[in-house]
Structure formats: structure tokens, C-alpha cells
Scaffold this motif. Structure first.
Motif, PDB file in Angstrom:
ATOM      1  N   PHE A 110       0.827  -1.213   0.000  1.00  0.00           N
ATOM      2  CA  PHE A 110       0.000   0.000   0.000  1.00  0.00           C
ATOM      3  C   PHE A 110       0.858   1.259   0.000  1.00  0.00           C
ATOM      4  CE2 PHE A 110      -1.852   3.244   2.915  1.00  0.00           C
ATOM      5  CZ  PHE A 110      -2.837   3.719   2.070  1.00  0.00           C
ATOM      6  N   TYR A 111       1.992   1.208   0.709  1.00  0.00           N
ATOM      7  CA  TYR A 111       2.805   2.410   0.853  1.00  0.00           C
ATOM      8  C   TYR A 111       3.621   2.746  -0.390  1.00  0.00           C
ATOM      9  CZ  TYR A 111       1.696   1.991   5.808  1.00  0.00           C
ATOM     10  OH  TYR A 111       1.026   1.903   6.998  1.00  0.00           O
ATOM     11  N   ALA A 112       3.822   1.774  -1.287  1.00  0.00           N
ATOM     12  CA  ALA A 112       4.739   1.976  -2.407  1.00  0.00           C
ATOM     13  C   ALA A 112       4.307   3.140  -3.298  1.00  0.00           C
ATOM     14  CB  ALA A 112       4.848   0.690  -3.229  1.00  0.00           C
ATOM     15  N   GLU A 113       3.036   3.178  -3.690  1.00  0.00           N
ATOM     16  CA  GLU A 113       2.587   4.230  -4.600  1.00  0.00           C
ATOM     17  C   GLU A 113       2.532   5.583  -3.898  1.00  0.00           C
ATOM     18  OE1 GLU A 113       1.701   5.239  -8.535  1.00  0.00           O
ATOM     19  OE2 GLU A 113       2.437   3.380  -7.616  1.00  0.00           O
ATOM     20  N   ILE A 114       2.252   5.590  -2.607  1.00  0.00           N
ATOM     21  CA  ILE A 114       2.279   6.837  -1.839  1.00  0.00           C
ATOM     22  C   ILE A 114       3.698   7.419  -1.846  1.00  0.00           C
ATOM     23  CG2 ILE A 114       2.024   7.845   0.467  1.00  0.00           C
ATOM     24  CD1 ILE A 114      -0.192   5.820   0.984  1.00  0.00           C
ATOM     25  N   THR A 313      -2.148  -2.985  -6.356  1.00  0.00           N
ATOM     26  CA  THR A 313      -2.070  -3.557  -7.699  1.00  0.00           C
ATOM     27  C   THR A 313      -2.474  -5.024  -7.734  1.00  0.00           C
ATOM     28  OG1 THR A 313      -0.293  -2.014  -8.259  1.00  0.00           O
ATOM     29  CG2 THR A 313      -0.531  -3.943  -9.652  1.00  0.00           C
ATOM     30  N   LEU A 314      -2.096  -5.773  -6.717  1.00  0.00           N
ATOM     31  CA  LEU A 314      -2.373  -7.205  -6.685  1.00  0.00           C
ATOM     32  C   LEU A 314      -3.863  -7.512  -6.573  1.00  0.00           C
ATOM     33  CD1 LEU A 314      -0.942  -9.950  -6.724  1.00  0.00           C
ATOM     34  CD2 LEU A 314      -0.775  -9.822  -4.227  1.00  0.00           C
ATOM     35  N   ALA A 315      -4.660  -6.562  -6.106  1.00  0.00           N
ATOM     36  CA  ALA A 315      -6.084  -6.818  -5.884  1.00  0.00           C
ATOM     37  C   ALA A 315      -6.811  -7.237  -7.159  1.00  0.00           C
ATOM     38  CB  ALA A 315      -6.750  -5.581  -5.286  1.00  0.00           C
ATOM     39  N   ALA A 316      -6.400  -6.697  -8.284  1.00  0.00           N
ATOM     40  CA  ALA A 316      -7.055  -7.034  -9.556  1.00  0.00           C
ATOM     41  C   ALA A 316      -6.498  -8.311 -10.169  1.00  0.00           C
ATOM     42  CB  ALA A 316      -6.896  -5.882 -10.539  1.00  0.00           C
ATOM     43  N   GLN A 317      -5.402  -8.856  -9.610  1.00  0.00           N
ATOM     44  CA  GLN A 317      -4.728 -10.004 -10.220  1.00  0.00           C
ATOM     45  C   GLN A 317      -5.042 -11.327  -9.533  1.00  0.00           C
ATOM     46  OE1 GLN A 317      -3.223  -9.107 -12.998  1.00  0.00           O
ATOM     47  NE2 GLN A 317      -3.680  -6.969 -12.468  1.00  0.00           N
ATOM     48  N   VAL A 318      -5.605 -11.286  -8.329  1.00  0.00           N
ATOM     49  CA  VAL A 318      -5.867 -12.523  -7.600  1.00  0.00           C
ATOM     50  C   VAL A 318      -7.110 -13.201  -8.161  1.00  0.00           C
ATOM     51  CG1 VAL A 318      -4.720 -11.782  -5.490  1.00  0.00           C
ATOM     52  CG2 VAL A 318      -7.131 -11.213  -5.841  1.00  0.00           C
ATOM     53  N   ASP A 319      -7.357 -14.431  -7.705  1.00  0.00           N
ATOM     54  CA  ASP A 319      -8.506 -15.209  -8.166  1.00  0.00           C
ATOM     55  C   ASP A 319      -9.414 -15.546  -6.988  1.00  0.00           C
ATOM     56  OD1 ASP A 319     -10.226 -16.761  -9.693  1.00  0.00           O
ATOM     57  OD2 ASP A 319      -8.978 -18.561  -9.512  1.00  0.00           O
ATOM     58  N   PRO A 320     -10.641 -15.016  -6.995  1.00  0.00           N
ATOM     59  CA  PRO A 320     -11.211 -14.074  -7.962  1.00  0.00           C
ATOM     60  C   PRO A 320     -10.692 -12.653  -7.706  1.00  0.00           C
ATOM     61  CG  PRO A 320     -12.794 -14.487  -6.235  1.00  0.00           C
ATOM     62  CD  PRO A 320     -11.620 -15.394  -5.949  1.00  0.00           C
ATOM     63  N   GLN A 327      -8.190   3.669  -2.545  1.00  0.00           N
ATOM     64  CA  GLN A 327      -7.627   4.928  -2.063  1.00  0.00           C
ATOM     65  C   GLN A 327      -6.776   5.544  -3.180  1.00  0.00           C
ATOM     66  OE1 GLN A 327      -6.436   5.692   1.960  1.00  0.00           O
ATOM     67  NE2 GLN A 327      -6.290   3.501   2.397  1.00  0.00           N
ATOM     68  N   PRO A 328      -6.765   6.865  -3.312  1.00  0.00           N
ATOM     69  CA  PRO A 328      -5.928   7.513  -4.333  1.00  0.00           C
ATOM     70  C   PRO A 328      -4.487   7.602  -3.849  1.00  0.00           C
ATOM     71  CG  PRO A 328      -7.128   9.182  -3.116  1.00  0.00           C
ATOM     72  CD  PRO A 328      -7.588   7.849  -2.566  1.00  0.00           C
ATOM     73  N   MET A 329      -3.795   6.478  -3.873  1.00  0.00           N
ATOM     74  CA  MET A 329      -2.513   6.374  -3.170  1.00  0.00           C
ATOM     75  C   MET A 329      -1.466   7.372  -3.668  1.00  0.00           C
ATOM     76  SD  MET A 329      -2.389   2.222  -2.703  1.00  0.00           S
ATOM     77  CE  MET A 329      -3.127   1.872  -4.296  1.00  0.00           C
ATOM     78  N   ARG A 330      -1.276   7.435  -4.979  1.00  0.00           N
ATOM     79  CA  ARG A 330      -0.267   8.365  -5.488  1.00  0.00           C
ATOM     80  C   ARG A 330      -0.644   9.806  -5.155  1.00  0.00           C
ATOM     81  NH1 ARG A 330       3.938   7.654  -9.143  1.00  0.00           N
ATOM     82  NH2 ARG A 330       4.791   9.609  -9.946  1.00  0.00           N
TER      83      ARG A 330
END
Length: 366
Positions: A110-114, A313-320, A327-330
Motif C-alpha cells: 500500500f505504501y509503495a505508490e504513496i 495492484t495485486l487486488a485485480a490479479q488474484v482469483d477471484p 484509495q488515491p494512493m499516489r
């Protein structure tokens, strides 16, 4: 800042002094026939299509330069191999051009994009960013604040828990720092974040609209203000629907680890009266929940629906793919950096707190 920016003017005396702080290229190039003369400051200005004074203002972090102009100048300087003599400038101005970013857990994506957002704005204004791993430890936090007191750094952005911030507030409120994501408005320090209470309510109302009435909460460390706010949002959304969750459906963890989320979800799924949906207060926990449910033979969302929080980012890649609160991290990082720079430029100005919008991202998990 109000009014229009003034056109480039002749350099002031201090700017002329600053022009002497350019050094030769950091790495010599191999000679090819007749050596090319080093590009002068005027050459840098010519290459960028700006005045010499503008190059000086950019290199010294002055705010009254348009973003597009700043980018052109920095591209020209980098292509020439020049760098600023930081030591000479710091001795003269008593500035370090260094901003601290204090993060409680490097392992949380979570902190990476911030951090990227903070670094982007810092660089645009001629600052460097130092990433500090505090482990949410007030003692380690104080050691970094000592850098501010000794003028080894110009300012700080703190992402640590509000409890840590409160412990530091009395002794550090006069120092130039801002709170990001985790904040307590009563501390009196500029902050940027989202409305965690409302966002959690939106997550629960989404599950209610899908027909779920047995909704569990997997929360993190209650020392974090966001955890308290998200729990209140969860409880109030259920209360508004005339529902009271069982105590067994509310799990408090002391971390945001994938494994902890998996263990908590497996335990919830094996209760005599299990929930039909789980709201986890972070995506790292929620992704662990998916694995934990799978390990005990539960299908998502057919048996138990899952909603997370953050939209890493990983949230859209997991199954399901995970339904979550984004959150608008950047933008959080960029806004925090701008608030800090404003506080540095105008120490006596009142810098307000800022709440940025969140949004519900509906995917296949709920």
C-alpha cells in the motif's frame, strides 16, 4: 500562490551566486578526438529554452517555476551530466534539501505508490526524499525527528499510527512535518487522508445490497486510527440496516499480513454459524482471506463474499479479482509533499487538512 507567474527576469544577486554551484559532469567520458568543452550554465539554459535565471531557480528549488519548465530544465541538466554542489549550497542557506518519509511497514505494498507520489513532487521542487522504516516505534520516530531538530533534514511526512503522532505532537508540533493517511486532526498538524468511516460504510452497504446480513469484520491493530474509524463505519452501516453482528464475527489482528488474514478467514468459515461475507480493512488481509477460505473448501463469492480496502495492484490479479475500496494512493503522497513544501515556504501560514475521495471498485469477489 495567487496571481500569474512573472516572466523570466534578470537573476538576482543571490541567484548569480547560486550559478557558480554547478560542477563538472560526475563521470568523465572517453575522449573522442578533440574534447568538447563543458557545457556552461548558459548552454544548459539554451538547451532548455529558458533564461539563466530560470535554471538557477529550478536548481535551487524555488516554487515560482511552471512544472513544464522545471521538467525541461532538469532534463537539460541531466543530459549535460551536471549536478548541484549540495554541500556549498547547504552551508550558505542552512537547508538540506532533504525530506523524510516515515513508513511503519516497508512490507506493505500500500505504501509503495504513496512514496512514489511524495518522491515525484519532492524531485520537481529540487528536494531529495529519505525513506525511513520506523516499525511504528515511537523511539525510532524520535530519532528521525532529531534530524529535523539538528537541521539535517528540512521536513518530514509521517505515515505512522496516530498514537505515535500524539506521543510526538507536544514536543514536535512546531517542527515542519505533515501526517499522511493516518492522522488525528486534534494533533494540530497538517494532514491528508480519506474518510475511513464513510469508506467502510460504503463497503458494508455494498454487501448488504447483495443480500448479505451475516457480515464479518477482519480488522488490524486498533492502535491505528484508521482501524477504529473503519470498525465504526462497519458497525454503523449494519445498525442502520437493523443488524447486530455476532462478537465471533469481529476479528482484531495486530498486523496486516497475508497469513494472518488467511488464518482468521479459515477460523470464521468453520464457525457453527459462519458469516456469508467478510470485510477486511486492507487488501493484504483480504487476499489472505481468499487463500484461507480456499484452504477450507469455501468458494468466493458463492459461499462467502469478500471485500478489501486500498486497491493495491495485486487486488485485480488474484482469483477471484478483489472487490475493494480504492484509495488515491499516489495522490495522497503528492498532496502530502505539497502540504509539507507549503509549510516550509510559509512557516507561519495555516496549512489545512485535506480529505481525498475514495471509491468502491466492484470485481468478482463480492
Amino acid at each position: 500562490m495567487s496571481g500569474r507567474l512573472q516572466p523570466d527576469a534578470a537573476p538576482a544577486a543571490t541567484e548569480l551566486t547560486e550559478l557558480t554551484e554547478l560542477t563538472e559532469p560526475t563521470e568523465p567520458t572517453e575522449p573522442k578526438g578533440t574534447p568538447e568543452p563543458a557545457l556552461s550554465i548558459a548552454g544548459v539554459a539554451e538547451r532548455a529554452g529558458v533564461s539563466v535565471a530560470t535554471v538557477s531557480r529550478v536548481l535551487n528549488g524555488h516554487a515560482n517555476v511552471r512544472a513544464a519548465t522545471r521538467e525541461r530544465v532538469m532534463a537539460a541538466v541531466e543530459s549535460c551530466g551536471y549536478r548541484v554542489n549540495e554541500l556549498a549550497r547547504n552551508l550558505r542557506t542552512a537547508e538540506s534539501r532533504l525530506l523524510l518519509t516515515m513508513v511503519p511497514d516497508f512490507g506493505n505494498p500500500f505504501y509503495a505508490e504513496i512514496v512514489r507520489g511524495i518522491d515525484s513532487v519532492a524531485r520537481q521542487h529540487g528536494y531529495f526524499m529519505l525513506l525511513c522504516d520506523t516499525g511504528a516505534d515511537p523511539g525510532r520516530e524520535r530519532s528521525y525527528f532529531d534530524l529535523l531538530r539538528r537541521r539535517r533534514a528540512d521536513g518530514a511526512i509521517c505515515l505512522d499510527p496516530a498514537t505515535v503522532q500524539q506521543a510526538l505532537a507536544d514536543e514536535s508540533v512546531s517542527l515542519p512535518w505533515v501526517a499522511c493517511c493516518e492522522f488525528d486532526a486534534r494533533v494540530g498538524v497538517p494532514y491528508v487522508g480519506i474518510d475511513n468511516y464513510r469508506a467502510a460504510g460504503d463497503a458494508v452497504r455494498h454487501l448488504l445490497a447483495r443480500g448479505h446480513t451475516k457480515i464479518a469484520l477482519i480488522n488490524s491493530d486498533e492502535h491505528y486510527l484508521y482501524a477504529q474509524q473503519r470498525e465504526r463505519g462497519y458497525l454503523d452501516a449494519l445498525a442502520d440496516a437493523g443488524l447486530t453482528p455476532r462478537d465471533a464475527w469481529r476479528v482484531n489482528l495486530n498486523c496486516l499480513d497475508y497469513e494472518a488474514g488467511a488464518r482468521a478467514a479459515a477460523a470464521l468459515a468453520q464457525l457453527d454459524d459462519p458469516p456469508t461475507a467478510i470485510f477486511a480493512v486492507s487488501d493484504t488481509l483480504a487476499i489472505g482471506v481468499l487463500n484461507g477460505l480456499r484452504s477450507v473448501g469455501r468458494r468466493v463469492p458463492a459461499d462467502i463474499a469478500v471485500v478489501g480496502f486500498d486497491d493495491i495492484t495485486l487486488a485485480a490479479q488474484v482469483d477471484p479479482p478483489l472487490t475493494t475500496i480504492a484509495q488515491p494512493m499516489r495522490e495522497l503522497g503528492e498532496t502530502a509533499a505539497r502540504l509539507l513544501l507549503k509549510r516550509l515556504a510559509e512557516p507561519q501560514a495555516s496549512v489545512p487538512g485535506v480529505l481525498l475521495p475514495h471509491r468502491l471498485v466492484v470485481r468478482q469477489s463480492a
